[in-house]
Enzyme design. Structure first.
Site, PDB file in Angstrom:
ATOM      1  N   ARG A  30      48.692  82.984  53.627  1.00  0.00           N
ATOM      2  CA  ARG A  30      49.390  82.013  52.789  1.00  0.00           C
ATOM      3  C   ARG A  30      48.735  80.639  52.844  1.00  0.00           C
ATOM      4  NH1 ARG A  30      50.486  81.356  48.425  1.00  0.00           N
ATOM      5  NH2 ARG A  30      51.310  83.481  48.525  1.00  0.00           N
ATOM      6  N   LYS A  62      46.008  58.962  42.448  1.00  0.00           N
ATOM      7  CA  LYS A  62      47.320  59.605  42.448  1.00  0.00           C
ATOM      8  C   LYS A  62      47.170  61.023  42.989  1.00  0.00           C
ATOM      9  CE  LYS A  62      48.944  56.791  38.580  1.00  0.00           C
ATOM     10  NZ  LYS A  62      49.352  56.760  37.164  1.00  0.00           N
ATOM     11  N   LYS A  71      43.961  43.677  39.056  1.00  0.00           N
ATOM     12  CA  LYS A  71      45.093  43.867  38.150  1.00  0.00           C
ATOM     13  C   LYS A  71      45.832  42.541  37.982  1.00  0.00           C
ATOM     14  CE  LYS A  71      45.561  48.729  39.367  1.00  0.00           C
ATOM     15  NZ  LYS A  71      46.489  49.860  39.623  1.00  0.00           N
ATOM     16  N   GLU A 125      41.254  45.045  34.999  1.00  0.00           N
ATOM     17  CA  GLU A 125      42.266  45.617  34.104  1.00  0.00           C
ATOM     18  C   GLU A 125      42.862  44.532  33.235  1.00  0.00           C
ATOM     19  OE1 GLU A 125      45.360  48.467  35.608  1.00  0.00           O
ATOM     20  OE2 GLU A 125      46.709  46.853  34.979  1.00  0.00           O
ATOM     21  N   ASP A 167      44.370  48.818  29.534  1.00  0.00           N
ATOM     22  CA  ASP A 167      45.558  49.496  30.029  1.00  0.00           C
ATOM     23  C   ASP A 167      46.666  49.514  28.987  1.00  0.00           C
ATOM     24  OD1 ASP A 167      47.115  50.790  32.060  1.00  0.00           O
ATOM     25  OD2 ASP A 167      48.189  48.909  32.355  1.00  0.00           O
TER      26      ASP A 167
END
Length: 289
Positions: free
Chosen positions: A110, A143, A175, A204, A225
């Site tokens: 597994r 992410k 940012k 950004e 963005d």
């Protein structure tokens, strides 16, 4: 953009060390006090063979974990690879064969499948998107599941995608909160460049009103963005006319259905958290003989 598929050094391979701590955690999680089913029914001397089989179409990734697991079971199991990472899978593809202690094969099954199915799912995501939109530069993001960053980015690269920065130490991304602290776009870029002259800087912006100042600051990459398609088109046209050396990237909840509109812009970067956070495990099984 560069022929190397990454803003920084891409993750082109994995070593056993990249898996070691994760395999250790997975083993302790799955068997804190042994495997009561296997330990009750099978003895140490029983031998078996097993086939690692794909029941799905996709791209294979994560086979390095098998070496880590073999060490974990003290080489009581032998693995013979048939396919390597990056191989295209179809239903019925034989990935490899295991032989040795039946108990150990059952105990590692597994954990092995979880790694292979997850990373192959990411690689398949990247492959499908890059094949459909070969004129775009498909990038991953940070992410990722904690601890799995390098593995996930390797899977994206294996599937044909580009790696964005692996971590916060590799390059700067400015940012709105960074710009607010510095006082202006120009100041923010200058402050980073002064302290880290060899590092890439990505800036950004969230509207066309910032574009001229962004261009004058000369970052390596300008990230558009959540721009509308109309504003994206205008920004790209201006950047390519006025500052052709600045790379262009688009972001903002981009999923495969949104890529078609962006595909009119050749060689534009598109960062997609989708590649790693919206993953379906590829169907891979272990058939024991």
């Amino acid at each position: 953009m560069e022929s190397i598929r990454g803003y920084t050094e891409p993750v082109t391979k994995l070593t056993a060390g990249d898996f070691e701590s994760l395999v250790q955690l997975a083993w302790a999680e799955d068997m804190p006090n042994g495997d009561i089913t296997t330990d009750s029914l099978f003895n140490e001397n029983e031998q078996a063979k097993a086939t690692l089989l794909s029941k799905d179409e996709g791209v294979l990734c994560g086979t390095a974990v098998i070496d880590s697991l073999l060490q974990r079971v003290e080489n009581q199991v032998i693995y013979h690879a048939v396919l390597m990472d990056g191989s295209k899978l179809s239903k019925g593809s034989v990935i490899g064969e295991l032989s040795g202690s039946l108990a150990m094969i059952l105990k590692m099954e597994r954990i092995m499948l979880n790694f292979l199915q997850y990373l192959s799912g990411i690689a398949t995501n990247a492959y499908l998107v890059t094949q459909e939109y070969p004129n775009l530069v498909i990038l991953d993001t940070r992410k990722t599941l904690p601890g799995y960053r390098k593995l996930a980015k390797y899977a994206v690269h294996t599937g044909g995608g580009w790696n964005h920065r692996l971590n916060l130490s590799e390059m700067a991304m400015l940012k709105d909160n960074h710009i607010a602290k510095a006082g202006s776009i120009q100041s923010a870029v200058s402050m980073v460049r002064k302290l880290h002259p060899t590092r890439k800087i990505e800036l950004e912006i969230d509207g066309l009103a910032q574009l001229d100042e962004a261009i004058s600051a000369s970052p390596d990459i300008i990230l558009l963005d959540n721009f509308s398609l109309t504003d994206t088109r205008e920004a790209i046209l201006k950047l390519r006319n006025v500052a052709p050396l600045i790379k262009i990237e688009c972001s903002g909840g981009i999923t495969p259905d949104k890529l078609k509109a962006l595909s009119e812009f050749s060689a534009v970067g598109v960062s997609m958290g989708y590649l790693t956070h919206t993953v379906r495990f590829l169907d891979i099984s272990l058939e024991i003989h």
